[in-house]
Enzyme design. Structure first.
Site, PDB file in Angstrom:
ATOM      1  N   THR A  27      -4.199   5.687 152.857  1.00 18.10           N
ATOM      2  CA  THR A  27      -4.539   6.515 154.020  1.00 18.10           C
ATOM      3  C   THR A  27      -4.410   5.610 155.234  1.00 18.10           C
ATOM      4  OG1 THR A  27      -6.842   5.863 153.880  1.00 18.10           O
ATOM      5  CG2 THR A  27      -6.245   7.865 152.719  1.00 18.10           C
ATOM      6  N   VAL A  86      -8.893  -2.947 150.938  1.00 11.70           N
ATOM      7  CA  VAL A  86      -9.102  -2.927 152.395  1.00 11.70           C
ATOM      8  C   VAL A  86      -7.770  -3.159 153.111  1.00 11.70           C
ATOM      9  CG1 VAL A  86     -10.260  -4.049 154.332  1.00 11.70           C
ATOM     10  CG2 VAL A  86     -11.484  -3.713 152.174  1.00 11.70           C
ATOM     11  N   LYS A  87      -7.471  -2.203 154.010  1.00 16.03           N
ATOM     12  CA  LYS A  87      -6.199  -2.282 154.723  1.00 16.03           C
ATOM     13  C   LYS A  87      -6.453  -2.886 156.101  1.00 16.03           C
ATOM     14  CE  LYS A  87      -2.414   1.063 155.093  1.00 16.03           C
ATOM     15  NZ  LYS A  87      -2.162   2.507 155.187  1.00 16.03           N
ATOM     16  N   ALA A  88      -5.720  -3.957 156.422  1.00 19.20           N
ATOM     17  CA  ALA A  88      -5.893  -4.628 157.718  1.00 19.20           C
ATOM     18  C   ALA A  88      -4.520  -4.834 158.349  1.00 19.20           C
ATOM     19  CB  ALA A  88      -6.586  -5.977 157.518  1.00 19.20           C
TER      20      ALA A  88
END
Ligand code: G3P
Length: 218
Positions: A27, A86-88
């Site tokens: 997402t 975790v998207k960074a």
């Protein structure tokens, strides 16, 4: 190659899951906003629902752009469920945060990647996944698939463990070409996944089989 669906729409996630080919979900803040999911608590609850629907890696993106806040947000996201990744973003603070998450056993997806140099940095920081945006590169009149192939070569030569997650997929051919170029994962809209099913000769062939069966059995 793994298949992720790139959406926050629960019905579409279920439809792809029920096809039996889904390995995870990605997402981003735009996709969450598209579904009308706003506010920290609602966003967290939505991620929980996605984790309950799909037994696979679920990317959840931090909104913060500075290191300290990214760590705080990333830890809270990782606490939602063990499958959260975790998207960074590929920024200086983002790379530092990915290194921090790696050192604290939190898996990451480095997003907004558009060059091989960025791919090297993310791998050095220990990113679990790397998301090159191939559709957006094509939009700029460059070749997104060529970038996937270049990164795949570099990662093989250098022995980097980071998985290449081809993102910003716009059509079924992107999936086929990303698979050919060495992507480990494709994250796709449902329409591109379902597009892989289509071939006129399949439809014509099936109609003929059914007609022949009907004739022989009537
Ligand atoms: O996976 C990234 C994706 O959501 C971006 O897609 O079509 O907005 O470039 P797009």
């Amino acid at each position: 190659m793994k298949f992720f669906i790139d959406t926050a729409n629960l019905e579409q996630i279920e439809e792809a899951r029920d096809l039996g080919i889904l390995d995870g979900v990605t997402t981003n803040p735009s996709l969450m906003a598209k579904e009308g999911i706003t506010g920290d608590e609602n966003i967290k609850n939505h991620y929980k629902k996605i984790c309950e629907l799909v037994d696979g890696d679920i990317s959840a993106e931090v909104i913060a752009t500075d290191f300290d806040e990214m760590i705080k947000e990333g830890k809270a996201l990782a606490d939602i469920h063990e499958n959260i990744v975790v998207k960074a973003p590929m920024t200086k603070d983002g790379v530092k945060a990915i290194r921090w998450f790696t050192d604290h056993d939190i898996r990451t997806n480095c997003t907004l990647v558009f060059s091989a140099g960025q791919a090297i940095l993310a791998a050095k920081a220990g990113a679990t996944y790397l998301s090159p945006f191939i559709g957006r590169i094509d939009d700029m009149n460059w070749d997104g698939i060529e970038l996937i192939a270049q990164i795949a070569d570099i990662y093989t030569v250098q022995g980097f463990a980071t998985e290449i997650l081809a993102a910003s997929i716009r059509n079924p051919l992107h999936i086929v070409r990303a698979a050919e170029a060495g992507a480990d994962v494709c994250t796709c809209p449902l329409s591109s996944i379902l597009g892989l099913l289509k071939h006129p000769l399949t439809d014509i062939g099936l109609a003929k089989f059914l007609a022949d069966h009907k004739k022989a059995n009537s």
